[in-house]
Scaffold this motif. Structure first.
Motif, mmCIF file in Angstrom:
data_model
loop_
_atom_site.group_PDB
_atom_site.id
_atom_site.type_symbol
_atom_site.label_atom_id
_atom_site.label_comp_id
_atom_site.label_asym_id
_atom_site.label_seq_id
_atom_site.Cartn_x
_atom_site.Cartn_y
_atom_site.Cartn_z
ATOM 1 N N ARG A 1 -9.645 11.101 2.538
ATOM 2 C CA ARG A 1 -10.789 11.396 1.667
ATOM 3 C C ARG A 1 -11.052 12.890 1.547
ATOM 4 O O ARG A 1 -11.991 13.306 0.871
ATOM 5 N N ARG B 1 -6.773 -2.079 -2.757
ATOM 6 C CA ARG B 1 -7.648 -1.156 -2.029
ATOM 7 C C ARG B 1 -8.687 -1.875 -1.188
ATOM 8 O O ARG B 1 -9.673 -1.275 -0.761
ATOM 9 N N ASP B 2 -8.440 -3.137 -0.939
ATOM 10 C CA ASP B 2 -9.311 -3.949 -0.102
ATOM 11 C C ASP B 2 -8.745 -3.938 1.321
ATOM 12 O O ASP B 2 -7.638 -4.439 1.561
ATOM 13 N N PRO B 3 -9.473 -3.375 2.299
ATOM 14 C CA PRO B 3 -8.937 -3.297 3.664
ATOM 15 C C PRO B 3 -8.546 -4.648 4.247
ATOM 16 O O PRO B 3 -7.679 -4.702 5.131
ATOM 17 N N LYS C 1 -0.509 -1.883 -4.333
ATOM 18 C CA LYS C 1 -1.450 -1.132 -3.484
ATOM 19 C C LYS C 1 -2.894 -1.587 -3.692
ATOM 20 O O LYS C 1 -3.703 -0.873 -4.277
ATOM 21 N N ALA D 1 -7.491 2.389 2.950
ATOM 22 C CA ALA D 1 -7.690 0.949 3.144
ATOM 23 C C ALA D 1 -6.753 0.411 4.215
ATOM 24 O O ALA D 1 -7.143 -0.440 5.030
ATOM 25 N N ASP E 1 -0.981 7.024 -2.521
ATOM 26 C CA ASP E 1 -2.309 6.691 -3.024
ATOM 27 C C ASP E 1 -3.298 6.851 -1.866
ATOM 28 O O ASP E 1 -3.326 6.042 -0.938
ATOM 29 N N HIS E 2 -4.119 7.898 -1.913
ATOM 30 C CA HIS E 2 -5.024 8.185 -0.802
ATOM 31 C C HIS E 2 -5.982 7.033 -0.519
ATOM 32 O O HIS E 2 -6.267 6.717 0.648
ATOM 33 N N ASP E 3 -6.496 6.414 -1.555
ATOM 34 C CA ASP E 3 -7.454 5.318 -1.359
ATOM 35 C C ASP E 3 -6.775 4.112 -0.726
ATOM 36 O O ASP E 3 -7.367 3.427 0.122
ATOM 37 N N ALA E 4 -5.547 3.832 -1.137
ATOM 38 C CA ALA E 4 -4.821 2.711 -0.547
ATOM 39 C C ALA E 4 -4.516 2.976 0.918
ATOM 40 O O ALA E 4 -4.649 2.078 1.770
ATOM 41 N N GLY F 1 0.793 -1.222 0.000
ATOM 42 C CA GLY F 1 0.000 0.000 0.000
ATOM 43 C C GLY F 1 0.822 1.268 0.000
ATOM 44 O O GLY F 1 0.255 2.367 -0.024
ATOM 45 N N TYR G 1 -4.925 -5.611 4.512
ATOM 46 C CA TYR G 1 -4.060 -4.849 5.413
ATOM 47 C C TYR G 1 -4.390 -5.171 6.861
ATOM 48 O O TYR G 1 -5.206 -4.502 7.503
#
Length: 250
Positions: A150, A69-71, A67, A179, A173-176, A61, A74
């Motif tokens: 976000r 994006r599925d929590p 990276k 997550a 990567d904000h979305d990563a 990530g 992690y």
């Protein structure tokens, strides 16, 4: 730079610098990467000058690593397994492990599971390890970091906003990262009293995320404490941080 395939198929990036003394593996904090946490701060240069083989992993990530994006990808255990997989990849049998912030929690979990750790240095964390079993949720919550990534400024606590500033600065990567923060929701540490290897606790004097570092150091069987000027982002840039680390590993 090089990549390897970790235990669940992700491609992770790492870097190695030469040296023939005890290998030192570095694990950075959330949002950061090898360059931001270790190279630009002078830590790699100091360790390399001391003759160590230095290895730094970009956590899943982060940085140049993959990276998703599925929590669910992690978890603390997943992150710790990545570090152990890197040991296997490089054929390391004795390692000094150094972690900062998120990387410090990961390093504690690795040290709990892997006998190859002969020395352990952790920075950017404090009594939250003892009282909360990991990240100090009295100071910051995962939802705060998610909101910051976000851009929900009206709902973001001031301390969480520093992670958004760092993310923008390093091109994360904000979305990563959101997550990552969502996935790291368990308390991974079962205490440190059983970790017998020599340990070093590093903390910035004005770092709210590393409150009461003396309590954390005292909880280890064999640990020393080094407090340097600075907060969570600046303490690691103080020359005393790298100097204390080099002295500990001497």
């Amino acid at each position: 730079m090089a990549k390897f395939t970790t235990w669940d198929g992700l491609q992770l990036n790492y870097r190695v610098w030469g040296g023939d003394r005890l290998p030192v593996v570095l694990q950075h904090g959330i949002v950061a990467d090898t360059n931001a946490n270790w190279m630009s701060t002078g830590v790699v240069a100091a360790l390399e000058s001391a003759g160590h083989k230095v290895i730094s992993l970009d956590a899943r990530g982060h940085g140049r690593s993959e990276k998703p994006r599925d929590p669910s990808r992690y978890t603390w255990q997943a992150m710790a397994s990545d570090v152990r997989a890197l040991f296997d990849e490089l054929g390391l049998d004795q390692v000094a492990l150094v972690g900062y912030s998120m990387g410090a929690i990961i390093s504690l979990q690795v040290a709990d599971q892997d006998e190859r750790i002969t020395r352990l240095a952790i920075g950017g964390i404090g009594s939250g390890v003892i009282d909360c079993g990991g990240i100090d949720e009295r100071v910051i919550a995962a939802d705060d970091i998610v909101a910051a990534m976000r851009g929900d400024g009206t709902e973001t606590k001031r301390l969480a906003s520093i992670f958004r500033l760092l993310a923008d600065a390093v091109g994360a990567d904000h979305d990563a990262i959101a997550a990552v923060a969502t996935g790291l929701n368990e308390a991974p540490i079962r205490g440190v009293a059983h970790l017998a290897m020599p340990a070093l606790v590093l903390a910035g004097a004005s770092d709210p995320f590393a409150a009461e570092p003396d309590r954390l150091a005292a909880a280890f069987p064999d640990a020393r404490l080094a407090v340097v000027p600075g907060d969570h982002l600046t303490a690691i840039t103080d020359p005393g941080f790298a100097a204390a680390l080099v002295e500990f590993l001497r």
